[in-house]
Enzyme design. Structure first.
Site, PDB file in Angstrom:
ATOM      1  N   SER A 157       0.851  -1.193   0.000  1.00 15.19           N
ATOM      2  CA  SER A 157       0.000   0.000   0.000  1.00 15.19           C
ATOM      3  C   SER A 157       0.886   1.243   0.000  1.00 15.19           C
ATOM      4  O   SER A 157       2.033   1.199   0.458  1.00 15.19           O
ATOM      5  CB  SER A 157      -0.868   0.005   1.270  1.00 15.19           C
ATOM      6  OG  SER A 157      -1.467   1.275   1.451  1.00 15.19           O
ATOM      7  N   TYR A 170      -2.372  -1.302  10.256  1.00 15.56           N
ATOM      8  CA  TYR A 170      -2.395  -1.511   8.805  1.00 15.56           C
ATOM      9  C   TYR A 170      -1.105  -0.969   8.179  1.00 15.56           C
ATOM     10  O   TYR A 170      -0.438  -1.655   7.396  1.00 15.56           O
ATOM     11  CB  TYR A 170      -3.621  -0.833   8.205  1.00 15.56           C
ATOM     12  CG  TYR A 170      -3.772  -1.049   6.715  1.00 15.56           C
ATOM     13  CD1 TYR A 170      -4.383  -2.195   6.218  1.00 15.56           C
ATOM     14  CD2 TYR A 170      -3.313  -0.100   5.798  1.00 15.56           C
ATOM     15  CE1 TYR A 170      -4.525  -2.402   4.852  1.00 15.56           C
ATOM     16  CE2 TYR A 170      -3.446  -0.296   4.430  1.00 15.56           C
ATOM     17  CZ  TYR A 170      -4.052  -1.434   3.959  1.00 15.56           C
ATOM     18  OH  TYR A 170      -4.185  -1.635   2.592  1.00 15.56           O
TER      19      TYR A 170
HETATM   20  N1  LIG Z   1      -8.613  -0.832  -1.688  1.00 13.76           N
HETATM   21  C1  LIG Z   1      -7.603  -0.032  -1.382  1.00 13.76           C
HETATM   22  O1  LIG Z   1      -7.754   1.195  -1.293  1.00 13.76           O
HETATM   23  C2  LIG Z   1      -6.233  -0.602  -1.146  1.00 13.76           C
HETATM   24  C3  LIG Z   1      -5.154   0.285  -1.120  1.00 13.76           C
HETATM   25  C4  LIG Z   1      -3.885  -0.200  -0.903  1.00 13.76           C
HETATM   26  C5  LIG Z   1      -3.694  -1.546  -0.716  1.00 13.76           C
HETATM   27  N2  LIG Z   1      -4.746  -2.399  -0.743  1.00 13.76           N
HETATM   28  C6  LIG Z   1      -4.489  -3.822  -0.519  1.00 13.76           C
HETATM   29  O2  LIG Z   1      -4.984  -4.575  -1.606  1.00 13.76           O
HETATM   30  C7  LIG Z   1      -5.274  -5.895  -1.156  1.00 13.76           C
HETATM   31  C8  LIG Z   1      -6.659  -6.272  -1.623  1.00 13.76           C
HETATM   32  O3  LIG Z   1      -7.603  -5.410  -1.013  1.00 13.76           O
HETATM   33  P1  LIG Z   1      -8.933  -4.968  -1.758  1.00 13.76           P
HETATM   34  O4  LIG Z   1      -8.961  -3.510  -1.773  1.00 13.76           O
HETATM   35  O5  LIG Z   1      -9.091  -5.715  -3.002  1.00 13.76           O
HETATM   36  O6  LIG Z   1     -10.002  -5.424  -0.642  1.00 13.76           O
HETATM   37  P2  LIG Z   1     -11.264  -6.377  -0.712  1.00 13.76           P
HETATM   38  O7  LIG Z   1     -12.060  -6.077  -1.926  1.00 13.76           O
HETATM   39  O8  LIG Z   1     -11.887  -6.266   0.612  1.00 13.76           O
HETATM   40  O9  LIG Z   1     -10.621  -7.814  -0.900  1.00 13.76           O
HETATM   41  C9  LIG Z   1      -9.894  -8.423   0.123  1.00 13.76           C
HETATM   42  C10 LIG Z   1      -9.657  -9.862  -0.281  1.00 13.76           C
HETATM   43  O10 LIG Z   1      -8.813 -10.494   0.691  1.00 13.76           O
HETATM   44  C11 LIG Z   1      -9.392 -11.740   1.027  1.00 13.76           C
HETATM   45  N3  LIG Z   1      -9.002 -12.107   2.375  1.00 13.76           N
HETATM   46  C12 LIG Z   1      -8.941 -11.328   3.486  1.00 13.76           C
HETATM   47  N4  LIG Z   1      -8.534 -12.041   4.538  1.00 13.76           N
HETATM   48  C13 LIG Z   1      -8.341 -13.305   4.093  1.00 13.76           C
HETATM   49  C14 LIG Z   1      -7.939 -14.506   4.712  1.00 13.76           C
HETATM   50  N5  LIG Z   1      -7.644 -14.560   6.022  1.00 13.76           N
HETATM   51  N6  LIG Z   1      -7.840 -15.630   3.965  1.00 13.76           N
HETATM   52  C15 LIG Z   1      -8.144 -15.599   2.647  1.00 13.76           C
HETATM   53  N7  LIG Z   1      -8.531 -14.486   1.999  1.00 13.76           N
HETATM   54  C16 LIG Z   1      -8.640 -13.361   2.721  1.00 13.76           C
HETATM   55  C17 LIG Z   1     -10.895 -11.538   0.892  1.00 13.76           C
HETATM   56  O11 LIG Z   1     -11.484 -12.804   0.717  1.00 13.76           O
HETATM   57  P3  LIG Z   1     -12.963 -13.169   1.227  1.00 13.76           P
HETATM   58  O12 LIG Z   1     -13.816 -11.978   1.027  1.00 13.76           O
HETATM   59  O13 LIG Z   1     -13.336 -14.318   0.331  1.00 13.76           O
HETATM   60  O14 LIG Z   1     -12.827 -13.534   2.641  1.00 13.76           O
HETATM   61  C18 LIG Z   1     -10.940 -10.679  -0.372  1.00 13.76           C
HETATM   62  O15 LIG Z   1     -10.860 -11.493  -1.519  1.00 13.76           O
HETATM   63  C19 LIG Z   1      -5.137  -5.887   0.370  1.00 13.76           C
HETATM   64  O16 LIG Z   1      -3.887  -6.449   0.719  1.00 13.76           O
HETATM   65  C20 LIG Z   1      -5.163  -4.398   0.704  1.00 13.76           C
HETATM   66  O17 LIG Z   1      -4.456  -4.109   1.880  1.00 13.76           O
HETATM   67  C21 LIG Z   1      -6.021  -1.958  -0.962  1.00 13.76           C
END
Ligand SMILES: NC(=O)c1ccc[n+]([C@@H]2O[C@H](COP(=O)([O-])OP(=O)(O)OC[C@H]3O[C@@H](n4cnc5c(N)ncnc54)[C@H](OP(=O)(O)O)[C@@H]3O)[C@@H](O)[C@H]2O)c1
Length: 272
Positions: A157, A170
């Site tokens: 991130s 985080y």
């Molecule tokens: N969105 C942002 O603004 C942003 C910015 C910077 C970085 N990120 C990073 O990008 C990555 C993806 O986030 P996103 O934004 O796509 O969020 P998201 O839409 O909430 O997706 C999160 C994903 O992680 C999975 N997950 C969480 N805990 C898990 C576990 N214990 N075991 C297996 N799967 C798990 C969830 O699976 P289930 O729903 O099936 O449980 C879901 O598929 C994360 O690492 C986040 O920190 C996001």
């Protein structure tokens, strides 16, 4: 008439290529947001996919979109990356189906709106999901990546380097993922394995509402992001997926230990 999913599938199909022909790509967090978008982009490039998440319905949705894009049916593994038995099952099922692993994308992660607090629960939850889980899975995948001279892309991130006191654990977890990736890159480089991070700014995914933010607050946040980001645009999950597939591809064969900030310029500061 198209629904949203079929429009996304159509968008991905338009740029179909063969860059990942015969490559096995394992994506965690593939049931939602950035991980789902990465899966579809890899499908567009003809990868054989192993998709990991806990929500079977959402995993199935991503898998059927991938299949529509490239005709290959992804392997779905319903698993929790904080559980060591599930980690072993992820590896075994993937090897049983494909016999090898070429790319690992660690996208699974959670957020928590919490500063420093005496209650250790939020800290443990974030660290187990964002750091310990990816660490465990990575250690088990490495021997297979050495065999294929493959690579790892960790979704970090912008907050790995920009402190935000409302999200202390985080930010710490993402800073640790950056350093983990650099240490690995140095250790595994001589074995032909590359390790990089992609560091998004705020991306419109369910991450914020899942961590407890109100929908109206999320919308307001993205309005501010759009007006303050130097590029005046919000980074979307497909923008992140484009960089992930590039870093994972042979086009980046000399790139390791790097962090790609995909944040519409936000890490530079607000441009008002
Ligand atoms: N969105 C942002 O603004 C942003 C910015 C910077 C970085 N990120 C990073 O990008 C990555 C993806 O986030 P996103 O934004 O796509 O969020 P998201 O839409 O909430 O997706 C999160 C994903 O992680 C999975 N997950 C969480 N805990 C898990 C576990 N214990 N075991 C297996 N799967 C798990 C969830 O699976 P289930 O729903 O099936 O449980 C879901 O598929 C994360 O690492 C986040 O920190 C996001």
């Amino acid at each position: 008439m198209y629904n949203v999913t079929s429009l996304i599938v159509r968008q991905h199909s338009l740029g179909a290529g063969t860059m990942f022909n015969n490559k096995v790509v394992l994506v965690t967090g593939a049931s939602s947001g950035i991980g789902a978008s990465c899966a579809m982009k890899f499908a567009e490039l003809n990868a054989s996919l192993s998709l990991i998440g806990r929500n079977v319905n959402k995993l199935n949705e991503t898998a059927s979109s991938c299949e529509q894009i490239c005709g290959l049916k992804p392997l779905i593994i319903v698993a929790d990356i904080t559980n060591i038995d599930d980690i072993d099952r992820i590896i075994n099922n993937t090897l049983n189906k494909y016999g090898k692993i070429d790319v690992l994308v660690n996208s699974a992660g959670v957020s928590s709106l919490a500063g420093i607090q005496p209650d250790i629960e939020a800290f443990d939850y974030v660290m187990a999901s964002n750091l310990r889980g990816p660490y465990l899975l990575t250690t088990k995948v490495i021997p297979h990546l050495i065999e294929t001279r493959g690579n790892i892309v960790n979704i970090s991130s912008m907050l790995s380097f920009k402190p935000l006191p409302a999200m202390t654990a985080y930010c710490m977890s993402k800073a640790a993922i950056d350093m983990f990736s650099k240490c690995l890159a140095l250790e595994l480089g001589p074995k032909g394995v590359r390790v990089n991070t992609v560091n998004p700014g705020p991306v419109r995914t369910p991450l914020f509402t899942t961590s407890g933010m109100k929908e109206s607050d999320v919308k307001a946040m993205f309005r501010i992001v759009e007006s303050n980001a130097p590029l005046r645009i919000v980074t979307e999950a497909t923008d992140v997926a484009n960089i992930v597939t590039f870093v994972a591809s042979e086009s980046a064969r000399c790139v390791t230990g790097c962090s790609y900030f995909v944040d519409s310029g936000l890490s530079l500061g607000d441009a008002k």
